[in-house]
Design a protein around this motif. Structure first.
Motif, short mmCIF file in Angstrom:
data_model
loop_
_atom_site.label_atom_id
_atom_site.label_comp_id
_atom_site.label_asym_id
_atom_site.label_seq_id
_atom_site.Cartn_x
_atom_site.Cartn_y
_atom_site.Cartn_z
N LYS A 1 0.84 -1.20 0.00
CA LYS A 1 0.00 0.00 0.00
C LYS A 1 0.87 1.24 0.00
CE LYS A 1 -0.52 0.38 4.99
NZ LYS A 1 -1.40 0.59 6.10
N VAL A 2 0.25 2.34 -0.42
CA VAL A 2 0.88 3.65 -0.34
C VAL A 2 -0.09 4.57 0.39
CG1 VAL A 2 2.32 3.39 -2.40
CG2 VAL A 2 0.04 4.35 -2.62
N SER A 3 0.46 5.54 1.11
CA SER A 3 -0.39 6.40 1.92
C SER A 3 -1.21 7.37 1.06
CB SER A 3 0.45 7.19 2.93
OG SER A 3 1.37 8.02 2.25
N THR A 4 -0.63 7.78 -0.05
CA THR A 4 -1.31 8.71 -0.96
C THR A 4 -0.66 8.59 -2.33
OG1 THR A 4 -1.86 11.03 -1.39
CG2 THR A 4 0.22 10.63 -0.26
N TYR A 5 -1.37 8.99 -3.37
CA TYR A 5 -0.80 8.94 -4.71
C TYR A 5 -0.07 10.24 -5.05
CZ TYR A 5 -3.20 4.57 -5.39
OH TYR A 5 -3.60 3.27 -5.27
N ALA A 6 -0.01 11.15 -4.11
CA ALA A 6 0.79 12.36 -4.26
C ALA A 6 2.08 12.14 -3.47
CB ALA A 6 0.03 13.56 -3.71
N THR A 7 3.12 12.84 -3.84
CA THR A 7 4.38 12.69 -3.11
C THR A 7 4.61 13.91 -2.24
OG1 THR A 7 5.57 13.59 -5.02
CG2 THR A 7 5.48 11.19 -4.81
N PRO A 8 5.28 13.72 -1.12
CA PRO A 8 5.84 12.47 -0.61
C PRO A 8 4.74 11.52 -0.12
CG PRO A 8 6.16 14.21 1.00
CD PRO A 8 5.53 14.84 -0.22
#
Length: 156
Positions: free
Chosen positions: A89-96
């Motif tokens: 998983k990723v926390s958000t599709y924006a970085t960071p």
């Protein structure tokens, strides 16, 4: 230098020592792969601490078992590049963003600072650098599971 009879050992401090054909001993020799991702078993240079090439090894498998073991042990201590097998998983599709991944060395979480930290190397091979500079390898992005590919596609 005849690679088959490469005269390698460890010195008193546990560092790699190379004795060249002319009898000169070189301490603190460092093996460096020419192609660490695309062809890790070929093209290895043994360099001095100053960066001068002392010997060239065409193929690791052409060395004696003892020399090959010393070089592989030294490379293993220097190279830390976990291979990502799945992106959980990723926390958000924006970085960071925070990434949770499964690798060949266990589960990791890291921060991806920006999309530019994902680099295409060759074909479907990718290198991902985390916020601390640790490099993660995806050997073939197309062989990842569907969920991992979908997440990855959002960043490429």
């Amino acid at each position: 230098m005849n690679n088959q009879n490469l005269n390698l050992s460890r010195n008193a401090f546990g560092r790699l020592r190379l004795v060249t054909d002319d009898g000169t001993a070189h301490d603190e020799v460092v093996p460096v792969r020419a192609f660490p991702i695309s062809n890790p078993g070929e093209g290895i240079s043994l360099v001095s601490p100053e960066g001068r090439e002392l010997a060239w090894i065409e193929r690791l498998d052409a060395l004696s078992a003892a020399s090959r073991a010393l070089i592989e042990e030294e490379l293993g201590a220097r190279e830390f590049m976990p291979e990502i097998r799945s992106i959980r998983k990723v926390s958000t599709y924006a970085t960071p963003s925070n990434w949770s991944v499964e690798t060949d060395r266990g589960d990791f979480s890291f921060i991806l600072k920006g999309e530019e930290d994902i680099r295409r190397v060759a074909g479907g091979t990718l290198l991902i650098a985390d916020s601390h500079g640790v490099q993660f390898l995806i050997r073939d992005q197309y062989s990842l599971d569907r969920t991992s590919r979908r997440i990855l596609d959002r960043f490429l």
